[in-house]
Design a protein around this motif. Structure first.
Motif, PDB file in Angstrom:
ATOM      1  N   LEU A 166       1.557   2.983 -10.587  1.00  0.00           N
ATOM      2  CA  LEU A 166       1.916   4.065 -11.500  1.00  0.00           C
ATOM      3  C   LEU A 166       2.742   5.160 -10.838  1.00  0.00           C
ATOM      4  O   LEU A 166       3.634   5.736 -11.459  1.00  0.00           O
ATOM      5  CB  LEU A 166       0.654   4.685 -12.108  1.00  0.00           C
ATOM      6  N   PHE A 167       2.444   5.467  -9.585  1.00  0.00           N
ATOM      7  CA  PHE A 167       3.090   6.623  -8.970  1.00  0.00           C
ATOM      8  C   PHE A 167       4.373   6.264  -8.234  1.00  0.00           C
ATOM      9  O   PHE A 167       5.251   7.090  -8.089  1.00  0.00           O
ATOM     10  CB  PHE A 167       2.128   7.321  -8.011  1.00  0.00           C
ATOM     11  N   GLY A 168       4.498   5.034  -7.741  1.00  0.00           N
ATOM     12  CA  GLY A 168       5.732   4.614  -7.092  1.00  0.00           C
ATOM     13  C   GLY A 168       5.995   5.345  -5.786  1.00  0.00           C
ATOM     14  O   GLY A 168       5.068   5.649  -5.023  1.00  0.00           O
ATOM     15  N   ASP A 169       7.237   5.661  -5.526  1.00  0.00           N
ATOM     16  CA  ASP A 169       7.661   6.294  -4.281  1.00  0.00           C
ATOM     17  C   ASP A 169       7.140   7.731  -4.201  1.00  0.00           C
ATOM     18  O   ASP A 169       7.586   8.617  -4.934  1.00  0.00           O
ATOM     19  CB  ASP A 169       9.193   6.278  -4.201  1.00  0.00           C
TER      20      ASP A 169
ATOM     21  N   GLU B 125      10.030  17.790  -8.057  1.00  0.00           N
ATOM     22  CA  GLU B 125      10.452  17.854  -9.457  1.00  0.00           C
ATOM     23  C   GLU B 125      10.627  16.456 -10.047  1.00  0.00           C
ATOM     24  O   GLU B 125      10.310  16.223 -11.221  1.00  0.00           O
ATOM     25  CB  GLU B 125      11.740  18.662  -9.600  1.00  0.00           C
ATOM     26  N   GLN B 126      11.116  15.509  -9.257  1.00  0.00           N
ATOM     27  CA  GLN B 126      11.215  14.130  -9.739  1.00  0.00           C
ATOM     28  C   GLN B 126       9.843  13.533  -9.967  1.00  0.00           C
ATOM     29  O   GLN B 126       9.611  12.845 -10.978  1.00  0.00           O
ATOM     30  CB  GLN B 126      12.008  13.284  -8.744  1.00  0.00           C
ATOM     31  N   MET B 127       8.921  13.789  -9.037  1.00  0.00           N
ATOM     32  CA  MET B 127       7.561  13.276  -9.205  1.00  0.00           C
ATOM     33  C   MET B 127       6.897  13.898 -10.431  1.00  0.00           C
ATOM     34  O   MET B 127       6.177  13.222 -11.171  1.00  0.00           O
ATOM     35  CB  MET B 127       6.723  13.568  -7.959  1.00  0.00           C
ATOM     36  N   ARG B 128       7.162  15.190 -10.640  1.00  0.00           N
ATOM     37  CA  ARG B 128       6.578  15.858 -11.801  1.00  0.00           C
ATOM     38  C   ARG B 128       7.066  15.229 -13.099  1.00  0.00           C
ATOM     39  O   ARG B 128       6.271  14.974 -14.013  1.00  0.00           O
ATOM     40  CB  ARG B 128       6.936  17.340 -11.768  1.00  0.00           C
TER      41      ARG B 128
END
Length: 251
Positions: A68-71, A77-80
């Protein structure tokens, strides 16, 4: 094999997480199917109540973090933005206008807890466990957990639960107000409640749910304004008129 099953029984719909071999842990394929099932229910004019359950020993053991979380090295901000997409896949439950009931027969951990919290009512079985375990693995709560847990058990209890990260057993969950009902057979009990709700006028249920939302987010006058309109409208509906006819016939 479908990872999510959508069942119909009269006006009651049941969504079942169907990956028991991994305790219904969430990955993208399962969440995609779950979100699609919720959309089907939302678009179904005959659906008047929804039960959410998990097949096997667990309700949902949480997220498959790698899937689900990947890299994890992407900018914050990209993760958010990515996390908001993950959250949206199950928070559609909160947008439904019909009563929703989580039947929790075993562990509901992390994101699995969030799915239960997103429902209006939680029925817990003897082996149910509610796990706001984020801090125990060094992770901040997500998916609306902080807000939904605080809504149910208050700020003080939510702080204690989230800082502890411990699994809350069914009887303690009932005492805190995290669970609403204890039942030896939680799915059967949830379906029974759903059938009771589904027998009512669907607009009445929708207005009650909306009225509680207003009461929890607005002031008294705003709440009273909506109540007065919704109650006035309910005077004209069949169930209340039938009750009034029986009441007057007693005189």
């Amino acid at each position: 094999m479908s990872l999510v099953l959508l069942e119909t029984q009269g006006h009651v719909r049941t969504i079942r997480l169907n990956a028991p071999e991994r305790r219904n842990a969430l990955d993208w394929p399962l969440l995609d199917e779950f979100a699609a099932a919720v959309r089907v229910v939302a678009d179904d004019p005959e659906a008047r109540a929804l039960v959410v359950a998990g097949n096997g020993s667990a309700f949902c053991a949480g997220a498959n973090l790698e899937n689900l979380f990947g890299d994890l090295d992407r900018p914050v901000e990209q993760m958010r933005d990515h996390l908001m997409t993950v959250y949206a896949s199950f928070l559609g439950l909160r947008d439904l206008t019909i009563p929703t009931i989580a039947a929790v027969q075993g562990p509901a951990v992390g994101a699995g807890l969030n799915i239960a919290l997103a429902c209006d009512i939680i029925v817990a079985g003897p082996k149910a466990g509610f796990g706001p375990t984020f801090a125990e693995i060094g992770l901040h709560p997500g998916g609306g957990c902080t807000w939904m847990l605080t809504e149910r058990i208050g700020a003080g209890n939510a702080r204690a639960a989230l800082l502890s990260g411990a699994v809350i057993r069914s009887e303690e969950a009932l005492r805190l107000g995290l669970a609403n009902v204890l039942a030896d057979e939680p799915v059967a009990a949830a379906v029974e409640l759903a059938q009771k709700y589904a027998a009512r006028d669907p607009q009445l249920n929708a207005d009650i749910l909306h009225s509680v939302q207003i009461a929890s987010t607005s002031d008294f006058d705003t709440s009273l304004d909506f109540e007065s309109r919704a109650q006035a409208e309910s005077f004209g509906r069949e169930q209340f008129r039938t009750y009034m006819a029986r009441f007057l016939a007693k005189d």
